[in-house]
Each structure stands twice: as C-alpha cells, then as structure tokens.
Design an enzyme around this catalytic site. Sequence first.
Site, short mmCIF file in Angstrom:
data_model
loop_
_atom_site.label_atom_id
_atom_site.label_comp_id
_atom_site.label_asym_id
_atom_site.label_seq_id
_atom_site.Cartn_x
_atom_site.Cartn_y
_atom_site.Cartn_z
N HIS A 250 0.82 -1.22 0.00
CA HIS A 250 0.00 0.00 0.00
C HIS A 250 0.86 1.27 0.00
O HIS A 250 0.48 2.27 -0.60
CB HIS A 250 -0.94 -0.01 1.20
CG HIS A 250 -0.25 -0.21 2.51
ND1 HIS A 250 0.35 -1.40 2.85
CD2 HIS A 250 -0.04 0.63 3.56
CE1 HIS A 250 0.88 -1.30 4.06
NE2 HIS A 250 0.67 -0.08 4.50
N CYS B 17 8.01 -0.99 -1.72
CA CYS B 17 7.31 -0.89 -0.43
C CYS B 17 7.79 0.39 0.23
O CYS B 17 8.26 1.30 -0.47
CB CYS B 17 7.50 -2.14 0.42
SG CYS B 17 9.20 -2.48 0.94
N GLY B 18 7.70 0.49 1.54
CA GLY B 18 8.12 1.73 2.18
C GLY B 18 9.61 1.97 2.05
O GLY B 18 10.07 3.05 1.71
N GLY C 234 11.70 -0.59 0.48
CA GLY C 234 12.22 -1.49 -0.56
C GLY C 234 12.75 -2.78 0.04
O GLY C 234 12.91 -3.78 -0.67
N GLY D 173 11.57 -4.93 2.68
CA GLY D 173 10.68 -6.06 2.95
C GLY D 173 10.29 -6.79 1.68
O GLY D 173 10.37 -8.02 1.58
N HIS E 231 27.14 -6.10 -13.00
CA HIS E 231 27.98 -7.04 -12.26
C HIS E 231 27.19 -8.20 -11.64
O HIS E 231 27.72 -9.30 -11.52
CB HIS E 231 28.73 -6.31 -11.14
CG HIS E 231 29.81 -5.42 -11.65
ND1 HIS E 231 30.76 -4.84 -10.82
CD2 HIS E 231 30.11 -4.99 -12.91
CE1 HIS E 231 31.60 -4.10 -11.55
NE2 HIS E 231 31.22 -4.17 -12.81
N ASN E 232 25.97 -7.94 -11.20
CA ASN E 232 25.22 -8.95 -10.45
C ASN E 232 24.11 -9.60 -11.26
O ASN E 232 23.43 -10.50 -10.76
CB ASN E 232 24.62 -8.33 -9.18
CG ASN E 232 25.62 -7.52 -8.40
OD1 ASN E 232 25.46 -6.32 -8.21
ND2 ASN E 232 26.70 -8.15 -7.95
N HIS F 244 32.14 -11.81 -13.79
CA HIS F 244 30.91 -11.63 -13.02
C HIS F 244 29.97 -12.82 -13.18
O HIS F 244 29.20 -13.14 -12.27
CB HIS F 244 30.21 -10.34 -13.46
CG HIS F 244 31.07 -9.13 -13.31
ND1 HIS F 244 31.55 -8.70 -12.09
CD2 HIS F 244 31.58 -8.27 -14.23
CE1 HIS F 244 32.29 -7.62 -12.26
NE2 HIS F 244 32.34 -7.34 -13.55
N ARG G 159 30.72 -15.40 -10.61
CA ARG G 159 30.27 -15.01 -9.26
C ARG G 159 28.75 -15.16 -9.12
O ARG G 159 28.26 -15.60 -8.08
CB ARG G 159 30.72 -13.57 -8.97
CG ARG G 159 32.22 -13.47 -8.86
CD ARG G 159 32.71 -12.05 -8.97
NE ARG G 159 34.17 -12.02 -8.91
CZ ARG G 159 34.90 -10.96 -9.26
NH1 ARG G 159 34.31 -9.85 -9.66
NH2 ARG G 159 36.21 -11.02 -9.19
#
Length: 151
Positions: free
Chosen positions: A10, A66-67, A69, A71, A99-100, A134, A137
């Site tokens: 919300h 979310c508020g 990020g 949760g 990279h990820n 990368h 990894r």
Amino acid sequence: MTRIVISSDHVGLGLRKAVAAHLQARGCVVEDVGPTSDARTDYPKWGEAAARIVRDGGADFGIVICGTGFGISLAANKLKGIRCVVCSEPYTARLSRQHNNANMLAFGARVVGEDLALMIVDAFLDAAFEGGRHANRVAMIGDIEAREGGG
Ligand code: RB5
C-alpha cells in the site's frame, strides 16, 4: 520489447503507478500485479507474486516497491533464481545489472521521490550484464541456493 512485472504494498502504490506510466512511455510491456487499492496490505505476498512471474519467465525483470524497498525485496529473493536489489540511486542500479545480473529492482517509496525513482529505473534498464568474471560469481550465488535447497 522488454517485459516488466511490477508490484508494491500500500505504501508503494502511488509510486508504482508513476513507474508503470514511465515504463510504458519507454515502450516496455508492463504487467501490474497490484494491489489496486491503498488498503493496508502485507508486502511479502506482493514481492512473491512479482518474483514468481520473473522466475517462471513471464517477465524479463521485476520492479517492486514498499516503504523502504527492503521487505518486498527480501520476499522476492526467497525464490530461486531471483536476484532482487534495493537501490536508492542510479549508480548502484546500473552496477546491479552490469555485475550482479540483477533481475529485480526494489526501492522505497518513503526513501526516494518520483523523479529519482524513475532515474533508478532507467539506470537499471539501460545497463546490461557484463558476464566474464561476473558470470562466475553470479553462478556461485546459484550454487548457494542449490546447496540450501531453496526455491
Ligand atoms: C509498511 O508500513 C512497511 O513496513 C513496508 O512498506 C516496508 O517498508 C517494509 O519493508
């Protein structure tokens, strides 16, 4: 065309609508899984809903709000193969792709304003995974998931 699934709780609903409009203006195909009302709702189910669509190949990327990020990203990251990053500025959003090989982006509606959020979205979507060292990894992250039996 890049397919993007979005969700929020919300707190993130208003910003999610702005992100959806921005994505459509970029030419993305947007799947908005909700929620549709601003009634109080629990972020884990929305993070899971978007992550399942990314995990199952129904979208190229997910964006969840979310508020903070945190949760909603923690929930998304419980699914095997999901690499959801929380970003509050464009630099880390770009590097998370390069990279990820992040496949989901999260940010907080109580942390970033609309203009900054859209810059974060653009940085994330404009960057590409660099592979090479990368890739090894990122594969190691998958190995951890496999050893844990998660997903
Ligand atoms: C809701 O109040 C808030 O806890 C949620 O939006 C999020 O910030 C949780 O991580």
